[in-house]
Write an enzyme that holds these catalytic residues in place. Structure first.
Site, PDB file in Angstrom:
ATOM      1  N   LYS A   1      32.140  45.662  42.723  1.00 52.03           N
ATOM      2  CA  LYS A   1      32.590  44.323  42.626  1.00 52.03           C
ATOM      3  C   LYS A   1      34.197  44.254  42.776  1.00 52.03           C
ATOM      4  O   LYS A   1      34.733  45.059  42.342  1.00 52.03           O
ATOM      5  CB  LYS A   1      32.073  44.192  41.236  1.00 52.03           C
ATOM      6  CG  LYS A   1      32.615  42.712  40.717  1.00 52.03           C
ATOM      7  CD  LYS A   1      31.920  42.406  39.307  1.00 52.03           C
ATOM      8  CE  LYS A   1      32.754  42.966  38.191  1.00 52.03           C
ATOM      9  NZ  LYS A   1      33.923  42.061  37.986  1.00 52.03           N
TER      10      LYS A   1
ATOM     11  N   ASP B   1      33.921  38.688  42.940  1.00 52.06           N
ATOM     12  CA  ASP B   1      33.727  38.022  41.839  1.00 52.06           C
ATOM     13  C   ASP B   1      34.995  37.224  41.442  1.00 52.06           C
ATOM     14  O   ASP B   1      35.721  37.598  40.669  1.00 52.06           O
ATOM     15  CB  ASP B   1      33.545  39.127  40.680  1.00 52.06           C
ATOM     16  CG  ASP B   1      33.485  38.706  39.122  1.00 52.06           C
ATOM     17  OD1 ASP B   1      33.102  37.442  38.941  1.00 52.06           O
ATOM     18  OD2 ASP B   1      33.734  39.538  38.153  1.00 52.06           O
TER      19      ASP B   1
ATOM     20  N   LYS C   1      34.454  33.470  40.515  1.00 50.04           N
ATOM     21  CA  LYS C   1      33.982  32.588  39.529  1.00 50.04           C
ATOM     22  C   LYS C   1      34.509  31.234  39.853  1.00 50.04           C
ATOM     23  O   LYS C   1      35.249  30.611  39.201  1.00 50.04           O
ATOM     24  CB  LYS C   1      34.421  33.050  38.301  1.00 50.04           C
ATOM     25  CG  LYS C   1      33.706  34.270  37.760  1.00 50.04           C
ATOM     26  CD  LYS C   1      33.880  34.571  36.148  1.00 50.04           C
ATOM     27  CE  LYS C   1      33.482  35.774  35.682  1.00 50.04           C
ATOM     28  NZ  LYS C   1      34.088  37.186  36.124  1.00 50.04           N
TER      29      LYS C   1
ATOM     30  N   ASP D   1      35.480  24.017  40.638  1.00 50.39           N
ATOM     31  CA  ASP D   1      36.570  23.101  41.109  1.00 50.39           C
ATOM     32  C   ASP D   1      35.622  21.653  41.472  1.00 50.39           C
ATOM     33  O   ASP D   1      34.295  21.880  41.213  1.00 50.39           O
ATOM     34  CB  ASP D   1      37.298  23.558  42.024  1.00 50.39           C
ATOM     35  CG  ASP D   1      38.714  22.855  42.254  1.00 50.39           C
ATOM     36  OD1 ASP D   1      38.644  21.453  41.908  1.00 50.39           O
ATOM     37  OD2 ASP D   1      39.771  23.493  42.445  1.00 50.39           O
ATOM     38  N   ILE D   2      36.214  20.835  42.093  1.00 49.60           N
ATOM     39  CA  ILE D   2      35.114  19.597  42.679  1.00 49.60           C
ATOM     40  C   ILE D   2      34.280  20.140  43.707  1.00 49.60           C
ATOM     41  O   ILE D   2      34.789  21.223  44.430  1.00 49.60           O
ATOM     42  CB  ILE D   2      36.295  18.579  42.825  1.00 49.60           C
ATOM     43  CG1 ILE D   2      36.991  18.876  44.327  1.00 49.60           C
ATOM     44  CG2 ILE D   2      36.837  17.748  41.738  1.00 49.60           C
ATOM     45  CD1 ILE D   2      37.820  17.485  44.828  1.00 49.60           C
TER      46      ILE D   2
ATOM     47  N   THR E   1      30.565  35.713  28.242  1.00 50.48           N
ATOM     48  CA  THR E   1      30.299  36.670  27.049  1.00 50.48           C
ATOM     49  C   THR E   1      31.268  36.650  25.900  1.00 50.48           C
ATOM     50  O   THR E   1      31.046  37.021  24.793  1.00 50.48           O
ATOM     51  CB  THR E   1      29.692  38.027  27.432  1.00 50.48           C
ATOM     52  OG1 THR E   1      30.800  38.506  28.185  1.00 50.48           O
ATOM     53  CG2 THR E   1      28.338  37.954  27.961  1.00 50.48           C
TER      54      THR E   1
ATOM     55  N   GLN F   1      33.296  46.234  24.916  1.00 50.63           N
ATOM     56  CA  GLN F   1      31.925  45.460  24.970  1.00 50.63           C
ATOM     57  C   GLN F   1      31.065  45.331  23.716  1.00 50.63           C
ATOM     58  O   GLN F   1      31.222  46.622  22.939  1.00 50.63           O
ATOM     59  CB  GLN F   1      30.966  46.038  26.035  1.00 50.63           C
ATOM     60  CG  GLN F   1      31.589  46.103  27.492  1.00 50.63           C
ATOM     61  CD  GLN F   1      31.397  44.853  28.087  1.00 50.63           C
ATOM     62  OE1 GLN F   1      31.146  43.668  27.564  1.00 50.63           O
ATOM     63  NE2 GLN F   1      31.582  44.788  29.492  1.00 50.63           N
TER      64      GLN F   1
ATOM     65  N   ARG G   1      33.898  50.918  33.607  1.00 55.49           N
ATOM     66  CA  ARG G   1      34.767  52.046  32.897  1.00 55.49           C
ATOM     67  C   ARG G   1      33.904  53.123  32.843  1.00 55.49           C
ATOM     68  O   ARG G   1      34.184  54.442  32.850  1.00 55.49           O
ATOM     69  CB  ARG G   1      35.230  51.785  31.696  1.00 55.49           C
ATOM     70  CG  ARG G   1      36.539  50.876  31.857  1.00 55.49           C
ATOM     71  CD  ARG G   1      37.137  50.147  30.735  1.00 55.49           C
ATOM     72  NE  ARG G   1      35.945  49.082  30.509  1.00 55.49           N
ATOM     73  CZ  ARG G   1      36.201  48.149  29.342  1.00 55.49           C
ATOM     74  NH1 ARG G   1      37.295  48.253  28.626  1.00 55.49           N
ATOM     75  NH2 ARG G   1      35.356  47.177  29.128  1.00 55.49           N
TER      76      ARG G   1
HETATM   77  O1  C5P Z   1      34.350  48.557  32.100  1.00 52.62           O
HETATM   78  P1  C5P Z   1      33.115  47.787  32.198  1.00 52.62           P
HETATM   79  O2  C5P Z   1      31.668  48.563  32.543  1.00 52.62           O
HETATM   80  O3  C5P Z   1      33.076  47.134  30.575  1.00 52.62           O
HETATM   81  O4  C5P Z   1      33.262  46.398  33.258  1.00 52.62           O
HETATM   82  C1  C5P Z   1      32.273  45.351  33.137  1.00 52.62           C
HETATM   83  C2  C5P Z   1      32.821  44.650  34.426  1.00 52.62           C
HETATM   84  O5  C5P Z   1      31.872  43.309  34.217  1.00 52.62           O
HETATM   85  C3  C5P Z   1      34.210  44.039  34.232  1.00 52.62           C
HETATM   86  O6  C5P Z   1      34.570  43.676  35.739  1.00 52.62           O
HETATM   87  C4  C5P Z   1      34.235  42.619  33.447  1.00 52.62           C
HETATM   88  O7  C5P Z   1      34.996  41.785  33.831  1.00 52.62           O
HETATM   89  C5  C5P Z   1      32.753  42.109  33.847  1.00 52.62           C
HETATM   90  N1  C5P Z   1      32.022  41.303  33.129  1.00 52.62           N
HETATM   91  C6  C5P Z   1      31.629  41.374  31.731  1.00 52.62           C
HETATM   92  N2  C5P Z   1      30.936  40.625  31.110  1.00 52.62           N
HETATM   93  C7  C5P Z   1      30.766  39.300  31.608  1.00 52.62           C
HETATM   94  C8  C5P Z   1      30.861  39.143  33.031  1.00 52.62           C
HETATM   95  C9  C5P Z   1      31.738  40.080  33.757  1.00 52.62           C
HETATM   96  O8  C5P Z   1      31.998  42.623  31.463  1.00 52.62           O
HETATM   97  N3  C5P Z   1      29.930  38.491  30.935  1.00 52.62           N
END
Ligand code: C5P
Length: 232
Positions: free
Chosen positions: A32, A59, A61, A64-65, A119, A190, A211
């Protein structure tokens, strides 16, 4: 397409990204590329990673119009990515425009996935800042249904929502789920997490893992562990 593990390459430069990807001498992971890396390095990084044999989820996201999103998606489709995304909040018409733009002259196109509510947005923020008073899970399912009606392939959601998204939109509607951690791993920032094995059980189609792989002492071993838990 079967289940797969997508590594979130949240690095700030091409140099750091390639230093990381060079470790993967066997199986080439699905990666990604997010806003940080894309804005730092531009389309060249996408082309280079693709050339190395990786599948790419771009990714960015978009929101826009409809006309702007349609034309921008045509550009992204030309980069030969495998998956990209937009905000379902941009409306069904925007999502339909995006699909049109994304479809190549030969009829093929990357998978198109919608972000429902981020989230980072909870019930309180949604009510106060967005003036949306419905329960957040109802809003998420409504946005997922809109994405399905517009012809999209799936949504990004928490692994905890994946089961309900499949109930609402069907088994074939894809769920791409971040927030994955190993049972013995660090949760970090998270909040609601699942292990790869749990995400598999609940029906996620793709897990996005950052990570737990990128910051591991042995990223290849961590990736293989995700594959073993989630795909095999
Ligand atoms: O490091 P980690 O496993 O937390 O990375 C999760 C990835 O998913 C990051 O790139 C984060 O921006 C993305 N992401 C997320 N939650 C979301 C949408 C995207 O953690 N709702």
């Amino acid at each position: 397409m079967g289940r797969d593990v997508i590594i979130a390459c949240d690095f700030a430069s091409a140099e750091k990204t390639f230093e990381f990807l060079d470790k993967f001498t066997g199986r080439k992971p699905f990666v990604k590329i997010g806003m940080e890396l894309f804005y730092a390095e531009g389309p060249a990084i996408v082309k280079e990673i693709k050339k190395r044999g990786h599948k790419i989820f771009l990714d960015l996201k978009l929101h826009d119009i409809p006309n702007t999103v349609k034309k921008s998606m045509a550009v992204l489709s030309g980069l030969d990515v495998d998956m990209t995304n937009l905000h379902a909040a941009g409306t069904k018409r925007m999502m339909e425009g995006a699909l049109e733009g994304l479809t190549r002259p030969d009829g093929t196109r990357p998978l198109l996935i919608a972000v429902t509510q981020l989230t980072s947005t909870d019930q309180e923020t949604m009510e106060a800042d967005l003036l949306i008073k419905e329960p957040i899970d109802k809003v998420v399912m409504h946005y997922a249904s809109n994405a399905k009606d517009a012809g999209l392939d799936g949504v990004v959601c928490s692994p905890l929502e994946a089961g309900k998204v499949h109930e609402t939109c069907g088994e074939k509607f894809l769920t791409v789920t971040p927030g994955v951690r190993f049972a013995d791993g660090d949760i970090g920032d998270q909040k609601r997490v699942m292990t790869p094995a749990e995400a598999k059980k609940i029906g996620s189609d793709y897990i996005v893992v950052g990570r737990p792989i990128t910051a591991a002492d042995d990223p290849v071993a961590a990736y293989e562990r995700c594959i073993a838990e989630f795909c095999d």
